[in-house]
Design a protein around this motif. Structure first.
Motif, PDB file in Angstrom:
ATOM      1  N   GLY A 290      -6.807   0.477   3.550  1.00  0.00           N
ATOM      2  CA  GLY A 290      -6.779   0.995   2.183  1.00  0.00           C
ATOM      3  C   GLY A 290      -7.113   2.471   2.062  1.00  0.00           C
ATOM      4  O   GLY A 290      -7.072   3.025   0.948  1.00  0.00           O
ATOM      5  N   ILE A 291      -7.403   3.138   3.171  1.00  0.00           N
ATOM      6  CA  ILE A 291      -7.812   4.546   3.123  1.00  0.00           C
ATOM      7  C   ILE A 291      -6.823   5.449   2.397  1.00  0.00           C
ATOM      8  O   ILE A 291      -7.249   6.308   1.600  1.00  0.00           O
ATOM      9  N   PRO A 292      -5.511   5.335   2.595  1.00  0.00           N
ATOM     10  CA  PRO A 292      -4.588   6.228   1.867  1.00  0.00           C
ATOM     11  C   PRO A 292      -4.782   6.172   0.346  1.00  0.00           C
ATOM     12  O   PRO A 292      -4.766   7.208  -0.328  1.00  0.00           O
ATOM     13  N   LEU A 293      -4.986   4.972  -0.191  1.00  0.00           N
ATOM     14  CA  LEU A 293      -5.171   4.817  -1.630  1.00  0.00           C
ATOM     15  C   LEU A 293      -6.529   5.372  -2.070  1.00  0.00           C
ATOM     16  O   LEU A 293      -6.630   6.053  -3.093  1.00  0.00           O
ATOM     17  N   LEU A 294      -7.557   5.079  -1.293  1.00  0.00           N
ATOM     18  CA  LEU A 294      -8.908   5.543  -1.620  1.00  0.00           C
ATOM     19  C   LEU A 294      -9.008   7.064  -1.562  1.00  0.00           C
ATOM     20  O   LEU A 294      -9.616   7.689  -2.428  1.00  0.00           O
ATOM     21  N   GLU A 295      -8.404   7.639  -0.538  1.00  0.00           N
ATOM     22  CA  GLU A 295      -8.430   9.103  -0.406  1.00  0.00           C
ATOM     23  C   GLU A 295      -7.741   9.773  -1.588  1.00  0.00           C
ATOM     24  O   GLU A 295      -8.184  10.801  -2.090  1.00  0.00           O
ATOM     25  N   ALA A 296      -6.653   9.183  -2.037  1.00  0.00           N
ATOM     26  CA  ALA A 296      -5.886   9.773  -3.136  1.00  0.00           C
ATOM     27  C   ALA A 296      -6.643   9.729  -4.468  1.00  0.00           C
ATOM     28  O   ALA A 296      -6.399  10.543  -5.354  1.00  0.00           O
ATOM     29  N   LEU A 297      -7.592   8.783  -4.588  1.00  0.00           N
ATOM     30  CA  LEU A 297      -8.298   8.601  -5.861  1.00  0.00           C
ATOM     31  C   LEU A 297      -9.775   8.987  -5.788  1.00  0.00           C
ATOM     32  O   LEU A 297     -10.507   8.780  -6.755  1.00  0.00           O
ATOM     33  N   LYS A 298     -10.208   9.558  -4.684  1.00  0.00           N
ATOM     34  CA  LYS A 298     -11.638   9.801  -4.469  1.00  0.00           C
ATOM     35  C   LYS A 298     -12.239  10.808  -5.447  1.00  0.00           C
ATOM     36  O   LYS A 298     -13.459  10.840  -5.639  1.00  0.00           O
ATOM     37  N   SER A 299     -11.409  11.627  -6.086  1.00  0.00           N
ATOM     38  CA  SER A 299     -11.919  12.620  -7.049  1.00  0.00           C
ATOM     39  C   SER A 299     -11.276  12.461  -8.413  1.00  0.00           C
ATOM     40  O   SER A 299     -11.184  13.412  -9.187  1.00  0.00           O
ATOM     41  N   ASP A 300     -10.809  11.244  -8.717  1.00  0.00           N
ATOM     42  CA  ASP A 300     -10.164  11.006 -10.011  1.00  0.00           C
ATOM     43  C   ASP A 300     -11.143  11.294 -11.144  1.00  0.00           C
ATOM     44  O   ASP A 300     -12.324  10.969 -11.067  1.00  0.00           O
TER      45      ASP A 300
ATOM     46  N   ILE B 179       0.830  -1.200   0.000  1.00  0.00           N
ATOM     47  CA  ILE B 179       0.000   0.000   0.000  1.00  0.00           C
ATOM     48  C   ILE B 179       0.869   1.256   0.000  1.00  0.00           C
ATOM     49  O   ILE B 179       0.621   2.214  -0.724  1.00  0.00           O
ATOM     50  N   ALA B 180       1.938   1.227   0.785  1.00  0.00           N
ATOM     51  CA  ALA B 180       2.858   2.369   0.832  1.00  0.00           C
ATOM     52  C   ALA B 180       3.558   2.558  -0.510  1.00  0.00           C
ATOM     53  O   ALA B 180       3.746   3.693  -0.978  1.00  0.00           O
ATOM     54  N   LEU B 181       3.930   1.455  -1.167  1.00  0.00           N
ATOM     55  CA  LEU B 181       4.617   1.531  -2.455  1.00  0.00           C
ATOM     56  C   LEU B 181       3.674   1.967  -3.584  1.00  0.00           C
ATOM     57  O   LEU B 181       4.096   2.633  -4.535  1.00  0.00           O
ATOM     58  N   LEU B 182       2.416   1.594  -3.463  1.00  0.00           N
ATOM     59  CA  LEU B 182       1.442   1.926  -4.504  1.00  0.00           C
ATOM     60  C   LEU B 182       0.911   3.351  -4.386  1.00  0.00           C
ATOM     61  O   LEU B 182       0.384   3.898  -5.363  1.00  0.00           O
ATOM     62  N   LEU B 183       1.038   3.950  -3.222  1.00  0.00           N
ATOM     63  CA  LEU B 183       0.481   5.286  -3.017  1.00  0.00           C
ATOM     64  C   LEU B 183       0.981   6.307  -4.051  1.00  0.00           C
ATOM     65  O   LEU B 183       0.168   7.064  -4.606  1.00  0.00           O
ATOM     66  N   PRO B 184       2.278   6.369  -4.361  1.00  0.00           N
ATOM     67  CA  PRO B 184       2.730   7.323  -5.385  1.00  0.00           C
ATOM     68  C   PRO B 184       2.125   7.067  -6.768  1.00  0.00           C
ATOM     69  O   PRO B 184       2.029   7.983  -7.584  1.00  0.00           O
ATOM     70  N   TRP B 185       1.713   5.829  -7.028  1.00  0.00           N
ATOM     71  CA  TRP B 185       1.118   5.498  -8.325  1.00  0.00           C
ATOM     72  C   TRP B 185      -0.211   6.230  -8.529  1.00  0.00           C
ATOM     73  O   TRP B 185      -0.659   6.406  -9.665  1.00  0.00           O
ATOM     74  N   THR B 186      -0.862   6.640  -7.448  1.00  0.00           N
ATOM     75  CA  THR B 186      -2.157   7.322  -7.560  1.00  0.00           C
ATOM     76  C   THR B 186      -2.024   8.673  -8.262  1.00  0.00           C
ATOM     77  O   THR B 186      -3.021   9.238  -8.705  1.00  0.00           O
ATOM     78  N   GLY B 187      -0.804   9.188  -8.367  1.00  0.00           N
ATOM     79  CA  GLY B 187      -0.580  10.459  -9.045  1.00  0.00           C
ATOM     80  C   GLY B 187      -0.011  10.294 -10.439  1.00  0.00           C
ATOM     81  O   GLY B 187       0.368  11.286 -11.081  1.00  0.00           O
ATOM     82  N   ASP B 188       0.068   9.053 -10.925  1.00  0.00           N
ATOM     83  CA  ASP B 188       0.631   8.805 -12.255  1.00  0.00           C
ATOM     84  C   ASP B 188      -0.255   9.416 -13.342  1.00  0.00           C
ATOM     85  O   ASP B 188      -1.484   9.467 -13.207  1.00  0.00           O
ATOM     86  N   LYS B 189       0.352   9.889 -14.404  1.00  0.00           N
ATOM     87  CA  LYS B 189      -0.415  10.507 -15.497  1.00  0.00           C
ATOM     88  C   LYS B 189      -1.268   9.487 -16.249  1.00  0.00           C
ATOM     89  O   LYS B 189      -2.254   9.849 -16.895  1.00  0.00           O
TER      90      LYS B 189
END
Length: 263
Positions: free
Chosen positions: A202-212, A160-170
Protein backbone atom coordinates in the motif's frame (compact mmCIF):
# COMPACT_ATOMS: atom_id res chain seq x y z
CA UNK A 1 -36.49 20.44 6.45
CA UNK A 2 -33.61 20.24 4.00
CA UNK A 3 -31.35 22.24 6.33
CA UNK A 4 -32.30 20.46 9.59
CA UNK A 5 -29.53 19.39 11.96
CA UNK A 6 -31.02 15.99 12.67
CA UNK A 7 -32.13 14.46 15.99
CA UNK A 8 -29.64 12.83 18.34
CA UNK A 9 -32.01 9.97 19.17
CA UNK A 10 -34.45 8.07 16.95
CA UNK A 11 -37.36 8.83 19.30
CA UNK A 12 -36.75 12.55 18.77
CA UNK A 13 -37.03 12.47 14.96
CA UNK A 14 -40.12 14.52 13.99
CA UNK A 15 -42.91 12.41 12.51
CA UNK A 16 -43.00 14.35 9.23
CA UNK A 17 -39.25 13.85 8.79
CA UNK A 18 -39.47 10.10 9.41
CA UNK A 19 -42.37 9.83 6.97
CA UNK A 20 -40.34 11.71 4.36
CA UNK A 21 -37.32 9.46 4.92
CA UNK A 22 -39.40 6.29 4.57
CA UNK A 23 -41.05 7.61 1.41
CA UNK A 24 -37.68 8.41 -0.13
CA UNK A 25 -38.58 12.08 -0.33
CA UNK A 26 -35.81 13.14 2.08
CA UNK A 27 -32.15 12.27 2.45
CA UNK A 28 -30.91 11.50 5.97
CA UNK A 29 -28.72 14.15 7.56
CA UNK A 30 -26.99 12.09 10.25
CA UNK A 31 -26.42 8.51 11.39
CA UNK A 32 -29.45 8.58 13.69
CA UNK A 33 -31.80 9.27 10.79
CA UNK A 34 -29.95 6.78 8.59
CA UNK A 35 -30.50 4.01 11.15
CA UNK A 36 -34.13 4.99 11.70
CA UNK A 37 -35.25 4.43 8.10
CA UNK A 38 -37.45 1.36 7.61
CA UNK A 39 -36.02 -0.05 4.40
CA UNK A 40 -39.04 -2.31 3.90
CA UNK A 41 -41.29 0.75 3.75
CA UNK A 42 -38.72 2.50 1.61
CA UNK A 43 -38.72 -0.41 -0.85
CA UNK A 44 -42.51 -0.33 -1.10
CA UNK A 45 -42.72 3.43 -1.53
CA UNK A 46 -39.81 3.85 -3.93
CA UNK A 47 -40.57 0.90 -6.19
CA UNK A 48 -44.22 1.91 -6.31
CA UNK A 49 -43.29 5.45 -7.32
CA UNK A 50 -40.96 4.08 -10.01
CA UNK A 51 -43.61 1.75 -11.44
CA UNK A 52 -41.90 -1.47 -10.28
CA UNK A 53 -44.69 -2.85 -8.07
CA UNK A 54 -44.06 -6.42 -9.21
CA UNK A 55 -40.59 -6.26 -7.67
CA UNK A 56 -41.85 -5.35 -4.21
CA UNK A 57 -42.92 -8.80 -2.85
CA UNK A 58 -39.76 -10.42 -4.24
CA UNK A 59 -37.49 -7.92 -2.50
CA UNK A 60 -39.44 -8.11 0.77
CA UNK A 61 -39.26 -11.93 0.72
CA UNK A 62 -35.50 -11.73 0.21
CA UNK A 63 -35.18 -9.43 3.23
CA UNK A 64 -37.23 -11.80 5.38
CA UNK A 65 -34.94 -14.64 4.36
CA UNK A 66 -31.90 -12.95 5.85
CA UNK A 67 -30.49 -14.70 8.89
CA UNK A 68 -29.11 -11.46 10.30
CA UNK A 69 -31.03 -8.25 9.64
CA UNK A 70 -28.98 -5.07 10.01
CA UNK A 71 -29.00 -1.81 8.06
CA UNK A 72 -26.05 -3.05 6.01
CA UNK A 73 -27.27 -6.62 5.36
CA UNK A 74 -30.72 -5.37 4.37
CA UNK A 75 -29.19 -2.69 2.17
CA UNK A 76 -26.97 -5.23 0.44
CA UNK A 77 -29.84 -7.71 0.05
CA UNK A 78 -32.05 -5.09 -1.63
CA UNK A 79 -29.26 -4.10 -4.01
CA UNK A 80 -28.48 -7.72 -4.85
CA UNK A 81 -32.13 -8.65 -5.42
CA UNK A 82 -32.92 -5.60 -7.53
CA UNK A 83 -29.82 -6.12 -9.66
CA UNK A 84 -30.82 -9.69 -10.49
CA UNK A 85 -34.45 -8.71 -11.09
CA UNK A 86 -33.37 -6.10 -13.63
CA UNK A 87 -31.29 -8.72 -15.41
CA UNK A 88 -34.20 -11.15 -15.55
CA UNK A 89 -36.63 -8.47 -16.71
CA UNK A 90 -34.15 -6.73 -19.04
CA UNK A 91 -34.88 -3.57 -17.08
CA UNK A 92 -32.17 -1.18 -18.27
CA UNK A 93 -33.63 1.94 -16.64
CA UNK A 94 -33.82 1.12 -12.95
CA UNK A 95 -30.11 1.49 -12.17
CA UNK A 96 -30.09 5.10 -13.40
CA UNK A 97 -33.29 5.88 -11.49
CA UNK A 98 -31.79 4.53 -8.26
CA UNK A 99 -28.39 6.11 -8.89
CA UNK A 100 -29.94 9.57 -9.17
CA UNK A 101 -32.59 9.17 -6.45
CA UNK A 102 -33.19 11.75 -3.73
CA UNK A 103 -32.86 9.16 -0.97
CA UNK A 104 -29.31 8.32 0.07
CA UNK A 105 -30.26 4.73 0.98
CA UNK A 106 -31.74 4.20 -2.46
CA UNK A 107 -28.47 5.38 -4.01
CA UNK A 108 -26.74 2.85 -1.75
CA UNK A 109 -28.80 0.07 -3.35
CA UNK A 110 -27.47 1.17 -6.73
CA UNK A 111 -23.83 0.62 -5.69
CA UNK A 112 -24.46 -3.12 -5.54
CA UNK A 113 -25.48 -3.11 -9.20
CA UNK A 114 -21.78 -2.54 -9.82
CA UNK A 115 -20.47 -4.83 -7.10
CA UNK A 116 -22.56 -7.82 -8.21
CA UNK A 117 -22.11 -7.34 -11.94
CA UNK A 118 -19.83 -10.24 -12.86
CA UNK A 119 -19.54 -9.03 -16.44
CA UNK A 120 -17.42 -6.09 -15.27
CA UNK A 121 -13.68 -6.40 -14.61
CA UNK A 122 -12.01 -4.52 -11.75
CA UNK A 123 -11.14 -1.53 -13.94
CA UNK A 124 -14.76 -1.20 -15.03
CA UNK A 125 -16.07 -1.66 -11.49
CA UNK A 126 -13.82 1.04 -10.08
CA UNK A 127 -14.74 3.36 -12.93
CA UNK A 128 -18.43 2.81 -12.17
CA UNK A 129 -18.12 3.14 -8.40
CA UNK A 130 -16.21 6.43 -8.65
CA UNK A 131 -19.50 8.25 -9.21
CA UNK A 132 -20.69 7.06 -5.78
CA UNK A 133 -17.30 7.68 -4.14
CA UNK A 134 -17.86 11.39 -4.78
CA UNK A 135 -21.44 11.41 -3.45
CA UNK A 136 -22.30 14.24 -1.08
CA UNK A 137 -23.82 11.81 1.44
CA UNK A 138 -21.65 9.99 3.98
CA UNK A 139 -23.76 6.82 3.82
CA UNK A 140 -23.40 6.38 0.07
CA UNK A 141 -19.64 6.95 0.31
CA UNK A 142 -19.30 4.25 2.99
CA UNK A 143 -21.48 1.69 1.25
CA UNK A 144 -19.88 2.15 -2.17
CA UNK A 145 -16.43 0.91 -1.12
CA UNK A 146 -18.03 -2.05 0.66
CA UNK A 147 -19.83 -2.93 -2.57
CA UNK A 148 -16.55 -3.48 -4.43
CA UNK A 149 -14.18 -4.43 -1.61
CA UNK A 150 -14.27 -8.14 -2.46
CA UNK A 151 -13.23 -7.29 -6.02
CA UNK A 152 -10.43 -5.06 -4.76
CA UNK A 153 -9.15 -7.89 -2.55
CA UNK A 154 -9.30 -10.37 -5.42
CA UNK A 155 -7.39 -7.98 -7.68
CA UNK A 156 -5.27 -6.18 -5.11
CA UNK A 157 -2.18 -5.18 -7.07
CA UNK A 158 -4.19 -4.03 -10.09
CA UNK A 159 -6.62 -2.16 -7.81
CA UNK A 160 -3.79 -0.28 -6.10
CA UNK A 161 -2.42 0.75 -9.50
CA UNK A 162 -5.88 1.86 -10.66
CA UNK A 163 -6.57 3.78 -7.46
CA UNK A 164 -3.27 5.65 -7.45
CA UNK A 165 -4.47 8.42 -9.84
CA UNK A 166 -7.48 8.94 -7.55
CA UNK A 167 -5.11 10.31 -4.88
CA UNK A 168 -4.85 13.49 -6.96
CA UNK A 169 -8.60 13.98 -7.42
CA UNK A 170 -9.96 17.40 -6.45
CA UNK A 171 -12.65 15.72 -4.34
CA UNK A 172 -11.61 14.76 -0.83
CA UNK A 173 -14.35 12.13 -0.96
CA UNK A 174 -12.75 10.36 -3.91
CA UNK A 175 -9.29 10.60 -2.34
CA UNK A 176 -10.61 9.08 0.88
CA UNK A 177 -12.09 6.14 -1.02
CA UNK A 178 -8.52 5.10 -1.87
CA UNK A 179 -7.56 4.33 1.71
CA UNK A 180 -10.98 3.33 3.07
CA UNK A 181 -11.45 0.69 0.39
CA UNK A 182 -8.00 -0.82 1.00
CA UNK A 183 -7.72 -0.61 4.79
CA UNK A 184 -6.12 -3.84 6.04
CA UNK A 185 -8.80 -4.34 8.69
CA UNK A 186 -11.51 -1.82 7.92
CA UNK A 187 -14.88 -1.51 9.65
CA UNK A 188 -17.85 -3.88 9.13
CA UNK A 189 -15.98 -5.68 6.37
CA UNK A 190 -13.65 -8.55 5.52
CA UNK A 191 -9.99 -8.00 6.36
CA UNK A 192 -7.34 -7.90 3.63
CA UNK A 193 -4.94 -10.55 4.88
CA UNK A 194 -2.23 -9.67 2.36
CA UNK A 195 -2.07 -6.08 3.58
CA UNK A 196 -2.14 -7.16 7.22
CA UNK A 197 1.03 -9.16 6.62
CA UNK A 198 2.58 -7.10 3.81
CA UNK A 199 1.37 -3.50 4.13
CA UNK A 200 4.28 -2.50 1.89
CA UNK A 201 1.94 -3.10 -1.07
CA UNK A 202 0.00 0.00 0.00
CA UNK A 203 3.00 2.36 0.09
CA UNK A 204 2.25 4.06 -3.28
CA UNK A 205 -1.19 5.12 -2.02
CA UNK A 206 0.06 6.13 1.43
CA UNK A 207 2.95 8.15 0.03
CA UNK A 208 0.61 10.02 -2.30
CA UNK A 209 -1.68 11.03 0.59
CA UNK A 210 0.84 11.54 3.40
CA UNK A 211 0.48 15.35 3.31
CA UNK A 212 -3.18 15.65 2.29
CA UNK A 213 -4.74 18.83 3.66
CA UNK A 214 -8.20 17.30 4.22
CA UNK A 215 -8.92 16.02 7.74
CA UNK A 216 -11.39 13.58 6.19
CA UNK A 217 -8.56 12.04 4.18
CA UNK A 218 -5.92 12.32 6.91
CA UNK A 219 -8.11 10.42 9.36
CA UNK A 220 -8.50 7.61 6.84
CA UNK A 221 -4.76 7.40 6.09
CA UNK A 222 -4.04 7.33 9.81
CA UNK A 223 -6.63 4.60 10.31
CA UNK A 224 -5.09 2.57 7.47
CA UNK A 225 -1.72 2.67 9.20
CA UNK A 226 -3.27 1.99 12.61
CA UNK A 227 -4.80 -1.16 11.10
CA UNK A 228 -1.39 -2.22 9.79
CA UNK A 229 0.27 -1.50 13.14
CA UNK A 230 -1.69 -4.30 14.78
CA UNK A 231 0.19 -6.92 12.77
CA UNK A 232 3.21 -4.99 11.46
CA UNK A 233 4.18 -2.31 13.99
CA UNK A 234 7.71 -2.34 12.55
CA UNK A 235 6.38 -1.21 9.17
CA UNK A 236 4.37 1.67 10.63
CA UNK A 237 7.20 2.88 12.86
CA UNK A 238 9.71 2.78 10.01
CA UNK A 239 7.41 4.57 7.54
CA UNK A 240 6.38 7.23 10.05
CA UNK A 241 10.01 7.87 11.03
CA UNK A 242 10.85 8.25 7.34
CA UNK A 243 8.03 10.73 6.80
CA UNK A 244 8.97 12.73 9.87
CA UNK A 245 12.53 13.06 8.61
CA UNK A 246 11.49 13.95 5.06
CA UNK A 247 8.33 15.99 5.49
CA UNK A 248 7.97 17.51 8.93
CA UNK A 249 4.74 19.47 8.49
CA UNK A 250 1.43 19.59 10.34
CA UNK A 251 -0.66 17.44 7.96
CA UNK A 252 1.89 14.61 7.92
CA UNK A 253 2.46 14.87 11.66
CA UNK A 254 -1.31 14.60 12.23
CA UNK A 255 -1.38 11.34 10.25
CA UNK A 256 1.65 10.00 12.13
CA UNK A 257 0.03 10.63 15.52
CA UNK A 258 -3.15 8.88 14.39
CA UNK A 259 -1.20 6.00 12.87
CA UNK A 260 0.73 5.34 16.08
CA UNK A 261 -2.12 5.75 18.53
CA UNK A 262 -2.42 2.00 19.27
CA UNK A 263 1.28 1.17 19.42
Amino acid sequence: MENRKGAKAIKDIPTDVLVGLNKGELSSVNLTEWLAIDQRLLVENVLDSLGRNTYIPIVLDAIEGLEKKTVNTINQCIGYTLFHLTKEENDTELFTLLKQHKSDLVRCWATYFIGYNESLNIREKLKGIRYFAGDTHFGVREICWMAVRADIIANLEESIALLLPWTGDKSEYVRRFVTESTRPRGVWCKHIEVLKEKPEFGIPLLEALKSDSSKYVKDSVGNWLNDAAKTRPDFVIELCDKWQAEVSQKDTNYIILRAKRSL
